[in-house]
Design a protein around this motif. Structure first.
Motif, PDB file in Angstrom:
ATOM      1  N   SER A  71      95.125  23.507 -12.964  1.00 58.30           N
ATOM      2  CA  SER A  71      93.748  23.739 -13.437  1.00 58.30           C
ATOM      3  C   SER A  71      92.725  23.686 -12.321  1.00 58.30           C
ATOM      4  O   SER A  71      91.522  23.670 -12.586  1.00 58.30           O
ATOM      5  N   MET A  72      93.188  23.698 -11.071  1.00 58.20           N
ATOM      6  CA  MET A  72      92.265  23.681  -9.949  1.00 58.20           C
ATOM      7  C   MET A  72      91.570  25.036  -9.815  1.00 58.20           C
ATOM      8  O   MET A  72      92.136  26.075 -10.110  1.00 58.20           O
ATOM      9  N   GLY A  73      90.326  24.993  -9.346  1.00 56.95           N
ATOM     10  CA  GLY A  73      89.609  26.215  -9.040  1.00 56.95           C
ATOM     11  C   GLY A  73      89.028  26.943 -10.226  1.00 56.95           C
ATOM     12  O   GLY A  73      88.627  28.102 -10.107  1.00 56.95           O
ATOM     13  N   GLU A  74      88.959  26.279 -11.378  1.00 51.02           N
ATOM     14  CA  GLU A  74      88.401  26.907 -12.578  1.00 51.02           C
ATOM     15  C   GLU A  74      87.014  26.358 -12.910  1.00 51.02           C
ATOM     16  O   GLU A  74      86.174  27.065 -13.457  1.00 51.02           O
ATOM     17  N   TYR A  75      86.799  25.067 -12.678  1.00 52.20           N
ATOM     18  CA  TYR A  75      85.502  24.406 -12.868  1.00 52.20           C
ATOM     19  C   TYR A  75      85.083  24.310 -14.333  1.00 52.20           C
ATOM     20  O   TYR A  75      83.917  24.071 -14.625  1.00 52.20           O
ATOM     21  N   LEU A  93      88.454  30.874  -8.582  1.00 46.22           N
ATOM     22  CA  LEU A  93      87.590  30.086  -7.715  1.00 46.22           C
ATOM     23  C   LEU A  93      86.147  30.577  -7.713  1.00 46.22           C
ATOM     24  O   LEU A  93      85.447  30.482  -6.707  1.00 46.22           O
ATOM     25  N   SER A  94      85.703  31.089  -8.845  1.00 42.53           N
ATOM     26  CA  SER A  94      84.370  31.702  -8.927  1.00 42.53           C
ATOM     27  C   SER A  94      83.678  31.272 -10.218  1.00 42.53           C
ATOM     28  O   SER A  94      83.696  31.998 -11.216  1.00 42.53           O
ATOM     29  N   PRO A  95      83.050  30.090 -10.223  1.00 47.07           N
ATOM     30  CA  PRO A  95      82.424  29.584 -11.446  1.00 47.07           C
ATOM     31  C   PRO A  95      81.063  30.210 -11.715  1.00 47.07           C
ATOM     32  O   PRO A  95      80.031  29.545 -11.718  1.00 47.07           O
ATOM     33  N   ALA A  96      81.073  31.515 -11.944  1.00 47.81           N
ATOM     34  CA  ALA A  96      79.831  32.245 -12.188  1.00 47.81           C
ATOM     35  C   ALA A  96      80.028  33.183 -13.368  1.00 47.81           C
ATOM     36  O   ALA A  96      81.080  33.827 -13.497  1.00 47.81           O
ATOM     37  N   THR A  97      79.032  33.247 -14.228  1.00 49.19           N
ATOM     38  CA  THR A  97      79.104  34.124 -15.392  1.00 49.19           C
ATOM     39  C   THR A  97      79.185  35.584 -14.959  1.00 49.19           C
ATOM     40  O   THR A  97      78.411  36.036 -14.109  1.00 49.19           O
ATOM     41  N   VAL A 103      67.175  34.619 -10.073  1.00 46.09           N
ATOM     42  CA  VAL A 103      67.974  33.428 -10.357  1.00 46.09           C
ATOM     43  C   VAL A 103      68.777  33.060  -9.108  1.00 46.09           C
ATOM     44  O   VAL A 103      69.268  33.932  -8.388  1.00 46.09           O
ATOM     45  N   PHE A 104      68.910  31.763  -8.885  1.00 36.64           N
ATOM     46  CA  PHE A 104      69.778  31.223  -7.838  1.00 36.64           C
ATOM     47  C   PHE A 104      70.740  30.264  -8.516  1.00 36.64           C
ATOM     48  O   PHE A 104      70.336  29.242  -9.052  1.00 36.64           O
ATOM     49  N   GLU A 105      72.011  30.626  -8.513  1.00 38.80           N
ATOM     50  CA  GLU A 105      73.058  29.791  -9.094  1.00 38.80           C
ATOM     51  C   GLU A 105      73.792  29.090  -7.954  1.00 38.80           C
ATOM     52  O   GLU A 105      74.605  29.709  -7.267  1.00 38.80           O
ATOM     53  N   PRO A 106      73.551  27.801  -7.746  1.00 35.23           N
ATOM     54  CA  PRO A 106      74.145  27.130  -6.590  1.00 35.23           C
ATOM     55  C   PRO A 106      75.548  26.587  -6.821  1.00 35.23           C
ATOM     56  O   PRO A 106      76.064  25.840  -5.983  1.00 35.23           O
ATOM     57  N   GLY A 107      76.180  26.942  -7.948  1.00 37.91           N
ATOM     58  CA  GLY A 107      77.551  26.502  -8.181  1.00 37.91           C
ATOM     59  C   GLY A 107      77.652  25.437  -9.249  1.00 37.91           C
ATOM     60  O   GLY A 107      76.671  25.030  -9.871  1.00 37.91           O
ATOM     61  N   ALA A 108      78.882  24.978  -9.454  1.00 36.17           N
ATOM     62  CA  ALA A 108      79.145  24.018 -10.524  1.00 36.17           C
ATOM     63  C   ALA A 108      78.673  22.624 -10.137  1.00 36.17           C
ATOM     64  O   ALA A 108      78.641  22.257  -8.961  1.00 36.17           O
ATOM     65  N   VAL A 141      76.642  27.499 -19.702  1.00 36.68           N
ATOM     66  CA  VAL A 141      77.668  28.486 -19.362  1.00 36.68           C
ATOM     67  C   VAL A 141      78.798  28.323 -20.373  1.00 36.68           C
ATOM     68  O   VAL A 141      78.946  27.274 -21.005  1.00 36.68           O
ATOM     69  N   HIS A 142      79.596  29.367 -20.519  1.00 31.83           N
ATOM     70  CA  HIS A 142      80.495  29.435 -21.666  1.00 31.83           C
ATOM     71  C   HIS A 142      81.959  29.603 -21.248  1.00 31.83           C
ATOM     72  O   HIS A 142      82.260  30.087 -20.161  1.00 31.83           O
ATOM     73  N   SER A 143      82.818  29.192 -22.148  1.00 29.62           N
ATOM     74  CA  SER A 143      84.243  29.516 -22.057  1.00 29.62           C
ATOM     75  C   SER A 143      84.781  29.567 -23.478  1.00 29.62           C
ATOM     76  O   SER A 143      84.150  29.086 -24.426  1.00 29.62           O
ATOM     77  N   ALA A 144      85.950  30.187 -23.633  1.00 29.18           N
ATOM     78  CA  ALA A 144      86.570  30.302 -24.961  1.00 29.18           C
ATOM     79  C   ALA A 144      88.063  30.046 -24.813  1.00 29.18           C
ATOM     80  O   ALA A 144      88.678  30.450 -23.815  1.00 29.18           O
TER      81      ALA A 144
END
Length: 388
Positions: A79-83, A110-114, A322-327, A342-345
């Motif tokens: 589960s690494m790299g999912e955030y 490795l990309s926690p961005a919508t 917008v500036f999204e600086p990460g998780a 932010v969302h997940s399903a």
């Protein structure tokens, strides 16, 4: 089953499909993280391959020889790299005697961005294509003995669709800087109390007192040396913490700097002639995404200046929204970064584990509204535009 006219094909590598075909689905305004070059760099650099626990499993839908829709997907063996942080779910599965890995993840490594997770060709019925991709994911996941399906960082519209389709929805918080129309950095500071403004000016001014200068490099300014430096900063930060894990290879940075220079940024902090710290960012005309930072020397407030203040100023100058600086990072709240959902399903095949996780999500959701209210209170931003 998918519609009779559609054929499902699973790709073991993003390079099994020409870049032009994939990017036509993504569209010109899609974030870089779902573009063919980004995914190619992840896979071909050895950063996201079976050997690192990311087995490419991209879902594509075809009508005859025409590509109709696609989803970036991977069979995950950790589960690494999912955030999204489902480590406790894996532990619960182990206690129940359920094999949690592999699982099928729809998203970018490795990309926690919508970003869009269901890429649909122009002119196609979006809802039908999404249904077909979800059905393909379920069938494929079962065939591969995956325990579950996880759609990470979909758009809000996609998350609504997935929830309506029966998947368990999760909302978590990131902290984003948003531009309501600032003309100058002082406009941004004006939204804080006098005490907070003084604090932010003091933190940002520390760099000049320390003899540290900052600059942003992008596009043709970026060289192979900058790519090597970006990886060195990234690795230094990962190795600093016991839980850190270096997952991106030097070749990943070399590839994206070479193939996507228009979207890459490096913020570099120099002390004299020596580069001592930096941040690797990804940019579009509307948004800035903070990805990785690192330093070779410790200085007070250097992290805030390199990762936050300098780029906020740059966003105002460039008119980014917008500036999204990460998780993560509650320290961002007091510096004007607002709580953003932010969302997940998630679809868990084992019925007992599914019930347990859905119960957890219900309880987690109940704590979300108070957490947002507390974060907004801590941010203390005055309404914009300011009266008078």
């Amino acid at each position: 089953m998918t519609a009779p006219s559609l054929r499902v094909k699973v790709l073991d590598s993003i390079t099994d499909l020409p870049a032009a075909q994939w990017d036509t689905l993504a569209g010109p305004t899609a974030p870089p993280f779902v573009k063919h070059d980004w995914l190619t760099a992840m896979e071909e650099s050895g950063s996201a391959r079976m050997e690192t626990g990311w087995a490419p499993h991209h879902l594509t839908l075809w009508r005859g020889k025409t590509l109709v829709a696609a989803s970036p997907a991977y069979r995950k063996y950790h589960s690494m790299g999912e955030y999204i942080y489902d480590f406790s779910w894996a532990q619960a599965a182990a206690r129940m005697g359920v094999e949690y890995y592999p699982k099928l993840v729809i998203g970018a490594p490795l990309s926690p961005a919508t970003a869009p997770r269901f890429l649909v060709a122009p002119g196609e019925n979006v809802r039908e294509a999404r249904h077909a991709l979800v059905e393909a994911a379920i069938e494929s996941a079962r065939e591969e003995n995956c325990s579950s399906i996880h759609v990470l960082y979909p758009t809000e519209d996609e998350a609504d669709f997935l929830e309506q389709s029966g998947m368990a929805r999760r909302m978590t918080l990131q902290f984003h800087w948003k531009n309501p129309g600032y003309r100058t950095y002082d406009d941004y500071l004006a939204r804080f109390s006098s005490k907070r403004r003084h604090q932010l000016r003091r933190e940002r001014g520390a760099a000049e007192e320390q003899g540290i200068t900052l600059r942003t490099l992008q596009g043709e300014e970026l060289t192979a040396e900058h790519a090597r430096r970006a990886h060195a900063f990234y690795a230094a930060t990962c190795e600093q913490f016991a839980w850190g894990q270096v997952q991106l290879t030097p070749d990943f940075f070399a590839r994206v700097f070479r193939t996507m220079p228009e979207a890459m940024q490096m913020v570099e902090a120099s002390h004299g002639k020596k580069v001592i710290a930096g941040a690797f960012n990804v940019a579009t005309p509307e948004r800035l995404y903070g990805r990785y930072w690192g330093c070779f020397e410790e200085h007070p407030f250097l992290h805030f200046h390199v990762c936050l203040y300098h780029s906020v100023d740059e966003c105002i100058r460039a008119g980014r929204q917008v500036f999204e600086p990460g998780a993560g990072g509650e320290h961002k709240i007091s510096r004007g970064f607002e709580p953003t959902a932010v969302h997940s399903a998630h679809l868990i095949f084992d019925p007992n584990l599914n019930r347990a996780i859905r119960d957890f999500l219900r309880r987690e959701k109940a704590h979300l509204a108070p957490a947002v209210a507390e974060a907004e209170k801590l941010a203390g931003l005055k309404p914009w535009p300011l009266a008078g």
